[in-house]
Design a protein around this motif. Structure first.
Motif, PDB file in Angstrom:
ATOM      1  N   GLN A 204       8.629  31.080  13.686  1.00  0.00           N
ATOM      2  CA  GLN A 204       8.856  32.309  14.446  1.00  0.00           C
ATOM      3  C   GLN A 204      10.141  32.246  15.271  1.00  0.00           C
ATOM      4  O   GLN A 204      10.635  33.289  15.711  1.00  0.00           O
ATOM      5  CB  GLN A 204       7.674  32.605  15.373  1.00  0.00           C
ATOM      6  CG  GLN A 204       6.410  33.003  14.641  1.00  0.00           C
ATOM      7  CD  GLN A 204       5.282  33.231  15.620  1.00  0.00           C
ATOM      8  OE1 GLN A 204       4.570  32.306  15.977  1.00  0.00           O
ATOM      9  NE2 GLN A 204       5.133  34.473  16.073  1.00  0.00           N
TER      10      GLN A 204
ATOM     11  N   GLU B 220      11.091  38.871  14.375  1.00  0.00           N
ATOM     12  CA  GLU B 220      10.094  39.931  14.241  1.00  0.00           C
ATOM     13  C   GLU B 220      10.059  40.421  12.810  1.00  0.00           C
ATOM     14  O   GLU B 220      11.066  40.396  12.105  1.00  0.00           O
ATOM     15  CB  GLU B 220      10.416  41.087  15.192  1.00  0.00           C
ATOM     16  CG  GLU B 220      10.291  40.702  16.656  1.00  0.00           C
ATOM     17  CD  GLU B 220      10.565  41.854  17.600  1.00  0.00           C
ATOM     18  OE1 GLU B 220      10.757  43.014  17.139  1.00  0.00           O
ATOM     19  OE2 GLU B 220      10.595  41.617  18.825  1.00  0.00           O
ATOM     20  N   THR B 221       8.859  40.878  12.405  1.00  0.00           N
ATOM     21  CA  THR B 221       8.708  41.448  11.076  1.00  0.00           C
ATOM     22  C   THR B 221       9.670  42.614  10.942  1.00  0.00           C
ATOM     23  O   THR B 221       9.870  43.328  11.926  1.00  0.00           O
ATOM     24  CB  THR B 221       7.240  41.866  10.823  1.00  0.00           C
ATOM     25  OG1 THR B 221       7.079  42.150   9.448  1.00  0.00           O
ATOM     26  CG2 THR B 221       6.804  43.049  11.638  1.00  0.00           C
TER      27      THR B 221
ATOM     28  N   LEU C  47       4.742  50.139  15.129  1.00  0.00           N
ATOM     29  CA  LEU C  47       5.837  49.233  15.493  1.00  0.00           C
ATOM     30  C   LEU C  47       7.186  49.912  15.293  1.00  0.00           C
ATOM     31  O   LEU C  47       8.070  49.829  16.160  1.00  0.00           O
ATOM     32  CB  LEU C  47       5.736  47.941  14.661  1.00  0.00           C
ATOM     33  CG  LEU C  47       6.800  46.879  14.948  1.00  0.00           C
ATOM     34  CD1 LEU C  47       6.754  46.429  16.405  1.00  0.00           C
ATOM     35  CD2 LEU C  47       6.598  45.689  14.020  1.00  0.00           C
TER      36      LEU C  47
ATOM     37  N   CYS D 246       0.567  39.398  17.907  1.00  0.00           N
ATOM     38  CA  CYS D 246       1.529  38.392  17.468  1.00  0.00           C
ATOM     39  C   CYS D 246       2.894  38.702  18.072  1.00  0.00           C
ATOM     40  O   CYS D 246       3.312  39.864  18.100  1.00  0.00           O
ATOM     41  CB  CYS D 246       1.614  38.411  15.942  1.00  0.00           C
ATOM     42  SG  CYS D 246       2.744  37.200  15.257  1.00  0.00           S
ATOM     43  N   LEU D 247       3.575  37.657  18.519  1.00  0.00           N
ATOM     44  CA  LEU D 247       4.910  37.851  19.087  1.00  0.00           C
ATOM     45  C   LEU D 247       5.906  38.343  18.044  1.00  0.00           C
ATOM     46  O   LEU D 247       6.915  38.949  18.398  1.00  0.00           O
ATOM     47  CB  LEU D 247       5.403  36.550  19.724  1.00  0.00           C
ATOM     48  CG  LEU D 247       4.564  36.049  20.908  1.00  0.00           C
ATOM     49  CD1 LEU D 247       5.079  34.694  21.389  1.00  0.00           C
ATOM     50  CD2 LEU D 247       4.558  37.064  22.043  1.00  0.00           C
ATOM     51  N   SER D 248       5.624  38.129  16.766  1.00  0.00           N
ATOM     52  CA  SER D 248       6.499  38.609  15.688  1.00  0.00           C
ATOM     53  C   SER D 248       6.147  40.028  15.234  1.00  0.00           C
ATOM     54  O   SER D 248       6.839  40.603  14.404  1.00  0.00           O
ATOM     55  CB  SER D 248       6.452  37.645  14.489  1.00  0.00           C
ATOM     56  OG  SER D 248       7.037  36.411  14.840  1.00  0.00           O
ATOM     57  N   VAL D 249       5.057  40.564  15.766  1.00  0.00           N
ATOM     58  CA  VAL D 249       4.653  41.963  15.535  1.00  0.00           C
ATOM     59  C   VAL D 249       4.334  42.510  16.936  1.00  0.00           C
ATOM     60  O   VAL D 249       3.176  42.730  17.277  1.00  0.00           O
ATOM     61  CB  VAL D 249       3.415  42.055  14.599  1.00  0.00           C
ATOM     62  CG1 VAL D 249       3.143  43.507  14.203  1.00  0.00           C
ATOM     63  CG2 VAL D 249       3.589  41.190  13.356  1.00  0.00           C
ATOM     64  N   PRO D 250       5.363  42.666  17.775  1.00  0.00           N
ATOM     65  CA  PRO D 250       5.152  42.890  19.206  1.00  0.00           C
ATOM     66  C   PRO D 250       4.333  44.126  19.559  1.00  0.00           C
ATOM     67  O   PRO D 250       4.485  45.185  18.961  1.00  0.00           O
ATOM     68  CB  PRO D 250       6.570  42.998  19.761  1.00  0.00           C
ATOM     69  CG  PRO D 250       7.458  43.230  18.602  1.00  0.00           C
ATOM     70  CD  PRO D 250       6.770  42.689  17.399  1.00  0.00           C
TER      71      PRO D 250
ATOM     72  N   ARG E 191       9.968  50.779  18.174  1.00  0.00           N
ATOM     73  CA  ARG E 191      11.374  50.352  18.073  1.00  0.00           C
ATOM     74  C   ARG E 191      12.318  51.543  18.231  1.00  0.00           C
ATOM     75  O   ARG E 191      13.360  51.445  18.877  1.00  0.00           O
ATOM     76  CB  ARG E 191      11.619  49.627  16.755  1.00  0.00           C
ATOM     77  CG  ARG E 191      11.026  48.238  16.735  1.00  0.00           C
ATOM     78  CD  ARG E 191      11.163  47.590  15.378  1.00  0.00           C
ATOM     79  NE  ARG E 191      10.714  46.204  15.401  1.00  0.00           N
ATOM     80  CZ  ARG E 191      10.371  45.527  14.324  1.00  0.00           C
ATOM     81  NH1 ARG E 191      10.440  46.088  13.125  1.00  0.00           N
ATOM     82  NH2 ARG E 191       9.952  44.279  14.421  1.00  0.00           N
TER      83      ARG E 191
ATOM     84  N   HIS F 243      11.557  40.259   9.230  1.00  0.00           N
ATOM     85  CA  HIS F 243      12.508  39.166   8.985  1.00  0.00           C
ATOM     86  C   HIS F 243      12.012  38.301   7.827  1.00  0.00           C
ATOM     87  O   HIS F 243      10.864  37.856   7.836  1.00  0.00           O
ATOM     88  CB  HIS F 243      12.694  38.324  10.241  1.00  0.00           C
ATOM     89  CG  HIS F 243      13.895  37.451  10.184  1.00  0.00           C
ATOM     90  ND1 HIS F 243      13.966  36.339   9.361  1.00  0.00           N
ATOM     91  CD2 HIS F 243      15.094  37.532  10.819  1.00  0.00           C
ATOM     92  CE1 HIS F 243      15.144  35.770   9.510  1.00  0.00           C
ATOM     93  NE2 HIS F 243      15.851  36.479  10.385  1.00  0.00           N
TER      94      HIS F 243
END
Length: 175
Positions: free
Chosen positions: A51, A8-9, A167, A99-103, A171, A11
């Motif tokens: 990813q 995830e961002t 985001l 995006c799965l990396s920016v859930p 978190r 990263h």
């Protein structure tokens, strides 16, 4: 088959440019299978190898669209190895992307509405096709990952900061 951790961002690997796949072999096919398992479990419709911590020019897509209105989603997995865009239309389309990396974050992104792309599948067979609609948008989104680009990079600075703040709040709430 294994579920892989999705980066995830922010990263740093998500900002790396992926390297070409040298050979379509059993190791690549095993990675493809794990990527599909990971994508379906997430759930998502596209996933680039970077990813999941593998900076190779490889991505998977399955739009999982129902064959008929109200029907069950039908899996039509597609593998894109060393994909390249040969042509882009000048006409653009706005689509709400996530995006799965920016859930759990979504934003309107403008992209060419038609592209001509070339790629290899998991058997090493070459394909060249004109893609449009959701498949064309999804391929462009996933190919951005191969260049170290996230969908939020297509947003204005203000909108990008708003998405990142949401985001961060999400978190904090989950912690």
């Amino acid at each position: 088959m294994a579920l892989l951790p999705i980066l995830e961002t922010p990263h740093p690997m998500l900002r790396e440019i992926s390297t070409p796949v040298e050979a379509v072999d059993d190791e690549i096919r095993a990675l493809v299978a794990d990527m599909f398992d990971t994508m379906y479990a997430a759930p998502g419709i596209g996933l680039a190898a970077v990813q999941v911590g593998v900076p190779k020019r490889l991505l998977v897509i399955d739009l999982q669209e129902p064959e008929e209105e109200g029907g069950e989603p039908v899996r039509k997995p597609m593998v894109f190895i060393n994909p390249e865009i040969l042509e882009k239309s000048e006409t653009m389309q706005v689509y709400s992307e996530g995006c799965l990396s920016v859930p759990d974050q979504y934003a309107e992104v403008e992209r060419p509405d038609h592209i001509r792309a070339r790629w290899l599948d998991e058997h090493g067979n070459s394909h060249e096709k004109e893609l449009e609609g959701l498949l064309g948008i999804c391929l462009q989104h996933e190919m951005d990952h191969l260049e170290g680009i996230l969908f939020i990079d297509h947003l204005s600075r203000l909108k990008r900061e708003m998405v990142l703040k949401k985001l961060a709040k999400q978190r904090r709430m989950a912690a």
